[in-house]
Write a protein that holds these residues in place. Structure first.
Motif, short mmCIF file in Angstrom:
data_model
loop_
_atom_site.label_atom_id
_atom_site.label_comp_id
_atom_site.label_asym_id
_atom_site.label_seq_id
_atom_site.Cartn_x
_atom_site.Cartn_y
_atom_site.Cartn_z
N GLN A 169 0.81 -1.21 0.00
CA GLN A 169 0.00 0.00 0.00
C GLN A 169 0.85 1.27 0.00
OE1 GLN A 169 -3.50 -0.13 -0.11
NE2 GLN A 169 -2.98 -2.25 -0.56
N LEU A 208 10.62 1.54 4.04
CA LEU A 208 9.39 1.11 4.69
C LEU A 208 8.43 0.58 3.64
CD1 LEU A 208 7.65 1.19 7.35
CD2 LEU A 208 6.70 3.31 6.42
N LEU A 251 4.41 -0.95 3.55
CA LEU A 251 3.18 -1.22 4.29
C LEU A 251 2.38 -2.21 3.46
CD1 LEU A 251 1.38 -0.66 6.71
CD2 LEU A 251 0.42 1.28 5.46
N TYR A 252 2.35 -3.44 3.93
CA TYR A 252 1.64 -4.52 3.24
C TYR A 252 0.21 -4.64 3.75
CZ TYR A 252 5.68 -6.74 1.00
OH TYR A 252 6.76 -7.03 0.20
N ASP A 253 -0.68 -5.07 2.88
CA ASP A 253 -2.05 -5.42 3.25
C ASP A 253 -2.17 -6.94 3.06
OD1 ASP A 253 -4.72 -5.62 3.78
OD2 ASP A 253 -5.39 -4.48 2.04
N TRP A 283 0.84 -3.65 12.13
CA TRP A 283 0.37 -2.28 12.32
C TRP A 283 -1.12 -2.27 12.07
CZ3 TRP A 283 -1.77 1.36 8.81
CH2 TRP A 283 -1.86 2.66 9.31
N GLY A 327 -4.28 0.36 11.56
CA GLY A 327 -4.71 1.73 11.37
C GLY A 327 -5.88 2.07 12.29
#
Length: 93
Positions: free
Chosen positions: A37, A51, A53-55, A84, A86
């Motif tokens: 993402q 960095l 940010l994987y979904d 993580w 959100g």
């Protein structure tokens, strides 16, 4: 979180450029599938290199993708995976 790898040998410019292209293609394919993402390097000179940010559903799934990264395979990058969550209402798309 990409961190500095254990392989500190210098690569010639052609090898370095090819490895970078493979790395970006690897990430691009995952982004096109909606798995990554957010991605990008850090702008300072720390051991934190970038960095992602994987979904994904599991840590194992993320690690499977990271282990296939050409920089990770070559030892130029290592990684750490930290779940993580959100806050309510967080939207990336």
């Amino acid at each position: 979180l990409y961190t500095t790898g254990d392989d500190t040998t210098r690569l010639d410019s052609a090898t370095s450029a090819e490895l970078l292209q493979q790395h970006l293609a690897h990430q691009g394919e995952q982004a096109a599938r909606g798995l990554i993402q957010v991605a990008g390097p850090f702008g300072d000179n720390s051991t934190w290199r970038g960095l992602l940010l994987y979904d994904c559903e599991t840590k194992d799934e993320v690690e499977g993708y990271l282990r296939q990264d050409p920089f990770v395979k070559r030892g130029k990058l290592n990684y750490e995976v930290h779940p993580w969550y959100g806050a309510v209402g967080t939207r990336l798309k």
